[in-house]
Design a protein around this motif. Structure first.
Motif, mmCIF file in Angstrom:
data_model
loop_
_atom_site.group_PDB
_atom_site.id
_atom_site.type_symbol
_atom_site.label_atom_id
_atom_site.label_comp_id
_atom_site.label_asym_id
_atom_site.label_seq_id
_atom_site.Cartn_x
_atom_site.Cartn_y
_atom_site.Cartn_z
ATOM 1 N N ARG A 84 11.997 -17.237 -7.496
ATOM 2 C CA ARG A 84 12.016 -17.348 -8.964
ATOM 3 C C ARG A 84 12.870 -16.224 -9.526
ATOM 4 O O ARG A 84 12.487 -15.050 -9.467
ATOM 5 C CB ARG A 84 10.590 -17.289 -9.507
ATOM 6 N N VAL A 85 14.030 -16.578 -10.046
ATOM 7 C CA VAL A 85 14.931 -15.613 -10.679
ATOM 8 C C VAL A 85 14.905 -15.902 -12.176
ATOM 9 O O VAL A 85 15.148 -17.025 -12.608
ATOM 10 C CB VAL A 85 16.368 -15.737 -10.118
ATOM 11 N N HIS A 91 7.493 -2.958 -17.985
ATOM 12 C CA HIS A 91 8.553 -3.420 -17.091
ATOM 13 C C HIS A 91 9.086 -4.763 -17.580
ATOM 14 O O HIS A 91 8.412 -5.476 -18.316
ATOM 15 C CB HIS A 91 8.039 -3.562 -15.655
ATOM 16 N N VAL A 92 10.286 -5.084 -17.143
ATOM 17 C CA VAL A 92 10.892 -6.388 -17.395
ATOM 18 C C VAL A 92 11.100 -7.027 -16.024
ATOM 19 O O VAL A 92 11.836 -6.485 -15.189
ATOM 20 C CB VAL A 92 12.250 -6.259 -18.129
ATOM 21 N N THR A 93 10.436 -8.143 -15.776
ATOM 22 C CA THR A 93 10.587 -8.836 -14.501
ATOM 23 C C THR A 93 11.926 -9.564 -14.489
ATOM 24 O O THR A 93 12.245 -10.297 -15.418
ATOM 25 C CB THR A 93 9.433 -9.842 -14.294
ATOM 26 N N ILE A 94 12.695 -9.352 -13.408
ATOM 27 C CA ILE A 94 13.964 -10.058 -13.285
ATOM 28 C C ILE A 94 13.942 -11.078 -12.143
ATOM 29 O O ILE A 94 14.772 -11.978 -12.104
ATOM 30 C CB ILE A 94 15.160 -9.090 -13.166
ATOM 31 N N PRO A 144 7.875 -2.389 -0.205
ATOM 32 C CA PRO A 144 9.282 -2.032 -0.428
ATOM 33 C C PRO A 144 10.257 -2.961 0.300
ATOM 34 O O PRO A 144 11.349 -3.223 -0.195
ATOM 35 C CB PRO A 144 9.394 -0.603 0.114
ATOM 36 N N ASP A 145 9.876 -3.463 1.492
ATOM 37 C CA ASP A 145 10.783 -4.310 2.265
ATOM 38 C C ASP A 145 10.774 -5.773 1.808
ATOM 39 O O ASP A 145 11.712 -6.512 2.074
ATOM 40 C CB ASP A 145 10.462 -4.240 3.760
ATOM 41 N N ARG A 146 9.719 -6.176 1.099
ATOM 42 C CA ARG A 146 9.603 -7.552 0.584
ATOM 43 C C ARG A 146 8.844 -7.520 -0.746
ATOM 44 O O ARG A 146 7.761 -8.085 -0.855
ATOM 45 C CB ARG A 146 8.842 -8.422 1.582
ATOM 46 N N PRO A 147 9.394 -6.865 -1.760
ATOM 47 C CA PRO A 147 8.653 -6.717 -3.023
ATOM 48 C C PRO A 147 8.405 -8.070 -3.688
ATOM 49 O O PRO A 147 9.305 -8.889 -3.794
ATOM 50 C CB PRO A 147 9.558 -5.833 -3.872
ATOM 51 N N ARG A 148 7.165 -8.305 -4.094
ATOM 52 C CA ARG A 148 6.832 -9.595 -4.699
ATOM 53 C C ARG A 148 7.388 -9.752 -6.111
ATOM 54 O O ARG A 148 7.625 -10.863 -6.556
ATOM 55 C CB ARG A 148 5.337 -9.875 -4.658
ATOM 56 N N VAL A 149 7.624 -8.629 -6.812
ATOM 57 C CA VAL A 149 8.199 -8.671 -8.161
ATOM 58 C C VAL A 149 9.262 -7.582 -8.266
ATOM 59 O O VAL A 149 9.013 -6.430 -7.928
ATOM 60 C CB VAL A 149 7.107 -8.438 -9.238
#
Length: 191
Positions: free
Chosen positions: A31-32, A125-128, A83-88
């Protein structure tokens, strides 16, 4: 399926779209977010009945009328999760006392109206992007950037998961305008 709502600051800084495009090749997300979906959630409301929604609107309108516009500055990329697979994947603003005061006041009053609301600490925060897809994050040097956002309104959104964009504006709540802004608007109308 019940309808969910949230209150957020719309984020229109075009620089954030450029930052998003620069860093997405190093990540893998299902989801982008589209630039017109960028926002900073102040309070997720979840499923809310009509009476509660009316109270939410009243409280939000009053707090916004008491809050002067302010500016946010963004310079950092961050994430939630491993850190290696951040969910957001997020962009975060510099510390802002006006934002902190506004969010605290609004969230405090909304919890009084709807006690079941999420009481987690406010993390601006702003989710991208979100929902990690496959693989692991590729190491990279984050770009340096500075984006500013003038906060002049807050929006009550309805979540529409099967639509694009995924959020529908229910109501816009302008922050307090100075007397000078009000008079300039009136003068424009009269001339």
């Amino acid at each position: 399926m019940s309808v969910h709502y949230f209150i957020a600051i719309p984020i229109e800084a075009t620089e954030l779209a450029s930052v998003q495009q620069a860093i997405l090749p190093y990540y893998s997300y299902r989801r982008v977010y589209r630039p017109e979906e960028f926002h900073m959630t102040i309070q997720f409301l979840g499923s809310t009945n009509a009476d509660e929604l009316d109270e939410v609107k009243e409280v939000t309108r009053r707090i916004c009328e008491e809050t002067p516009p302010f500016t946010l500055t963004f310079r950092s990329i961050d994430h939630f999760g491993r850190p290696d697979r951040p969910r957001v994947l997020t962009v975060v603003p510099d510390a802002s006392e006006p934002l902190r005061r506004f969010a605290l006041a609004l969230r405090h009053e909304l919890v009084e109206v709807i006690p079941r609301l999420d009481r987690k600490a406010f993390v601006p925060h702003v989710t991208i992007a979100k929902k990690w897809d496959v693989g692991e994050r590729v190491a990279y040097v984050p770009p340096t950037f500075e984006a500013t956002e003038s906060v002049e309104e807050v929006i009550l959104y309805e979540v529409q998961p099967n639509h694009t964009p995924a959020y529908r504006v229910v109501e816009v709540f302008p922050l307090r305008r100075s007397q000078e802004d009000i008079w300039q608007s009136r003068l424009k109308f009269l001339t």
